[in-house]
Design a protein around this motif. Structure first.
Motif, short mmCIF file in Angstrom:
data_model
loop_
_atom_site.label_atom_id
_atom_site.label_comp_id
_atom_site.label_asym_id
_atom_site.label_seq_id
_atom_site.Cartn_x
_atom_site.Cartn_y
_atom_site.Cartn_z
N PHE A 165 0.83 -1.20 0.00
CA PHE A 165 0.00 0.00 0.00
C PHE A 165 0.87 1.26 0.00
O PHE A 165 0.76 2.12 0.87
N ALA A 166 1.74 1.35 -0.98
CA ALA A 166 2.67 2.49 -1.05
C ALA A 166 1.90 3.79 -1.23
O ALA A 166 1.00 3.89 -2.07
N ALA A 167 2.25 4.77 -0.43
CA ALA A 167 1.64 6.10 -0.56
C ALA A 167 2.22 6.80 -1.79
O ALA A 167 3.33 6.51 -2.22
N THR A 168 1.46 7.73 -2.34
CA THR A 168 1.92 8.49 -3.49
C THR A 168 2.99 9.47 -3.05
O THR A 168 2.83 10.20 -2.07
N ASP A 169 4.09 9.50 -3.78
CA ASP A 169 5.22 10.36 -3.44
C ASP A 169 4.78 11.82 -3.30
O ASP A 169 4.15 12.38 -4.21
N GLN A 170 5.12 12.44 -2.17
CA GLN A 170 4.81 13.84 -1.87
C GLN A 170 3.31 14.15 -1.91
O GLN A 170 2.90 15.29 -2.15
N LYS A 171 2.51 13.11 -1.64
CA LYS A 171 1.05 13.29 -1.59
C LYS A 171 0.48 12.68 -0.31
O LYS A 171 -0.62 12.13 -0.30
N HIS A 174 -2.73 14.25 5.08
CA HIS A 174 -3.94 13.72 5.71
C HIS A 174 -4.30 12.32 5.20
O HIS A 174 -5.47 11.92 5.22
N GLU A 175 -3.28 11.57 4.77
CA GLU A 175 -3.54 10.22 4.28
C GLU A 175 -3.98 9.31 5.42
O GLU A 175 -3.62 9.50 6.57
N SER A 176 -4.79 8.31 5.07
CA SER A 176 -5.26 7.32 6.05
C SER A 176 -4.49 6.02 5.89
O SER A 176 -3.87 5.77 4.85
N ALA A 177 -4.53 5.19 6.93
CA ALA A 177 -3.99 3.84 6.82
C ALA A 177 -4.82 3.07 5.78
O ALA A 177 -6.00 3.35 5.60
N GLY A 198 0.02 18.30 27.58
CA GLY A 198 -0.02 18.99 26.30
C GLY A 198 -1.44 19.20 25.81
O GLY A 198 -2.24 18.27 25.81
N GLN A 199 -1.74 20.43 25.39
CA GLN A 199 -3.06 20.75 24.86
C GLN A 199 -3.03 20.59 23.35
O GLN A 199 -2.63 21.50 22.61
N ILE A 200 -3.44 19.42 22.86
CA ILE A 200 -3.32 19.09 21.44
C ILE A 200 -4.59 19.46 20.69
O ILE A 200 -5.70 19.22 21.15
N LYS A 201 -4.39 20.03 19.51
CA LYS A 201 -5.50 20.34 18.61
C LYS A 201 -5.85 19.13 17.76
O LYS A 201 -7.00 18.68 17.74
N TYR A 202 -4.85 18.60 17.05
CA TYR A 202 -5.06 17.40 16.24
C TYR A 202 -3.72 16.88 15.74
O TYR A 202 -2.67 17.50 15.93
N GLY A 203 -3.76 15.73 15.07
CA GLY A 203 -2.59 15.15 14.43
C GLY A 203 -2.98 14.60 13.07
O GLY A 203 -4.14 14.24 12.85
N HIS A 204 -1.99 14.50 12.17
CA HIS A 204 -2.27 13.95 10.83
C HIS A 204 -0.97 13.64 10.13
O HIS A 204 0.11 14.10 10.52
#
Length: 500
Positions: A165-171, A174-177, A198-204
């Motif tokens: 499941f190779a991700a697209t280069d430089q794309k 916000h990719e999902s598993a 830590g007051q976290i907003k989000y991660g991606h």
């Protein structure tokens, strides 16, 4: 129940039933007694930008009281380049409000961040956290308002490539598993950071995603919520420590380095800021950017070249600050524009109730969305000295209120186009450029140092030390010298791989 306490993931907060700012020594002792804590760690930032650690085993109640009350001695000359070995003893004293349960220790351990004190028992003038404290105090005294900040912590996770499941280069944005391979690692980091306060907003996942020699490089980001600027720096320091420790336990490598290789996304440390008075955000006025915000931006426009001295601290930093990589190169600002130095992110100024539109069963929310507006400085990267950087930004925003022509400066440096597109070349020529090397950055700091030293925020010794360190790289022509030379670029990256 107090909403600050409800669902709070910090176990010390949950156990004591009070906000961390209200922690006392008695609270810390009670937590230790009732939770079978056997070790205490003091943690403090040093001149290399990393947290250092001093371990204490709890021998008895009297010893625990002694270390919490008196702190301990440390060798300042081994921690900071500006301290001489002949008079190097410093004290470190724990700040109880920073207490958190160490998520990695097999022996139950409570950790706390510390402040530095000199031989006379006074806060060390040139210590990182005290410099930021002075910058925030000066901002408040000049403006009557509070300076708040938060960081976007970008980093690469490096591990053997599974070729599935190779991700697209430089794309990778916000990719999902399963295309993003390290989402679970990131969410575990986020959980530990939150438990540490830590007051976290989000991660991606972020844009960068590529393979080299059978190793996958995947870029991720954890973004925080705006808080008091001193707390923002503490949270970023602890977060970097947690990310590295969890990666080590799982056999991954981690880098916050600003550049990995040519043509691939570099990692920044964007800092968002807002100015607050009486608990209310001052960045908007009647739905548009306020004069308060524009004054702060004007200060950043004036001091941007020297802010690189705190936020871009090794030669690879300046290989990231090039056109067409969503990194700034010129001194300008704009709305929703990622080619500028200071970006005004899309706010929630629209009059529509989007929640009700998306969820027709909901009542009108009447949520005060003005609290969410910030402005974002995009030049800093993972090499930054976090305390110096945020202190420098506080100085710059304060400076905007001291300039008679601040609003005129803001107007002249505003752009609403992508300045790197060919049709906008004329606009680009009118804008000042950011430094292109550590040496050039040091020159800028030398010219503007008086602003940073005003109100005794940055000590002259600290400024001298920063200038010496930057000039020692001898990189004035390095970017041009090795342009396109991948072998030399890789050597440079390896040299500064674990910066900050």
């Amino acid at each position: 129940m107090n909403k600050e306490l409800e669902l709070n993931p910090n176990r010390v907060v949950a156990f004591l039933g009070k906000p961390c700012k209200e922690f006392t020594k008695a609270d810390i002792v009670r937590y230790i007694r009732e939770n079978d804590i056997q070790m205490v760690n003091f943690m403090y930032p040093a001149g290399d930008g990393r947290l250092k650690t001093l371990n204490f085993v709890i021998n008895n109640a009297a010893y625990l009281d002694a270390i919490l009350t008196c702190g301990e001695r440390v060798d300042g000359s081994s921690l900071f380049p500006f301290i001489e070995a002949g008079s190097s003893d410093l004290y470190v004293l724990p700040r109880f409000s920073t207490a958190f349960l160490d998520p990695f220790a097999e022996i139950p351990t409570l950790s706390m961040l510390c402040s530095y004190f000199d031989k006379d028992g006074k806060p060390l003038e040139s210590s990182p956290e005290n410099t930021l404290r002075k910058a925030c105090r000066a901002f408040n005294e000049v403006t009557g308002m509070e300076f708040q900040a938060m960081g976007e912590l970008e980093y690469y996770v490096i591990a053997p490539d599974t070729e599935m499941f190779a991700a697209t280069d430089q794309k990778g944005y916000h990719e999902s598993a399963p295309y993003a391979k390290f989402n679970e690692f990131r969410t575990r980091c986020m959980a530990y950071i939150a438990q540490a306060g830590g007051q976290i907003k989000y991660g991606h996942s972020e844009v960068g995603n590529f393979t080299i020699d059978g190793m996958i490089y995947e870029q991720n980001e954890i973004e925080f919520l705006p808080v008091n600027a001193e707390d923002a720096a503490d949270q970023l320091m602890v977060a970097k420590w947690i990310i590295r420790n969890l990666a080590y336990k799982l056999g991954y490598n981690i880098t916050f380095a600003p550049k990995i290789t040519a043509g691939k996304a570099g990692s920044g440390l964007h800092v968002h800021m807002r100015i607050v008075k009486d608990g209310k955000n001052q960045m908007l006025e009647n739905g548009v950017l306020s004069s308060t915000a524009r004054r702060a931006i004007a200060g950043m426009m004036q001091l941007a070249p020297s802010i690189t001295s705190f936020g871009n601290t090794n030669p690879t930093s300046y290989f990231r600050l090039v056109p067409h990589q969503e990194a700034p190169t010129n001194v300008c600002w704009g709305d929703r524009n990622r080619s500028v130095l200071v970006r005004v992110p899309l706010g929630w100024a629209a009059k529509s109730d989007m929640c009700k539109i998306a969820n027709p069963l909901e009542e009108e929310s009447n949520y005060d969305t003005t609290q969410k507006q910030t402005v974002e400085m995009r030049s800093p990267d993972g090499s930054a000295d976090i305390y110096q950087l945020i202190a420098g930004l506080a100085v710059a925003c304060r400076y905007g209120f001291e300039l008679d022509n601040a609003l005129e400066i803001a107007e002249k440096t505003y752009v609403n186009v992508n300045i790197h597109q060919k049709e906008n070349e004329d606009k680009l020529k009118d804008l000042a450029q950011l430094p292109d090397s550590c040496e050039a950055s040091a020159d800028c700091l030398e010219k503007q140092r008086d602003v940073f030293e005003k109100y005794n925020v940055f000590s002259p010794a600290m400024i001298d030390g920063i200038i010496r360190r930057l000039r020692a790289y001898g990189d004035r022509t390095l970017r041009a010298d090795i342009q396109g030379d991948q072998t030399e670029m890789l050597k440079l990256v390896n040299t500064y791989f674990h910066c900050g």
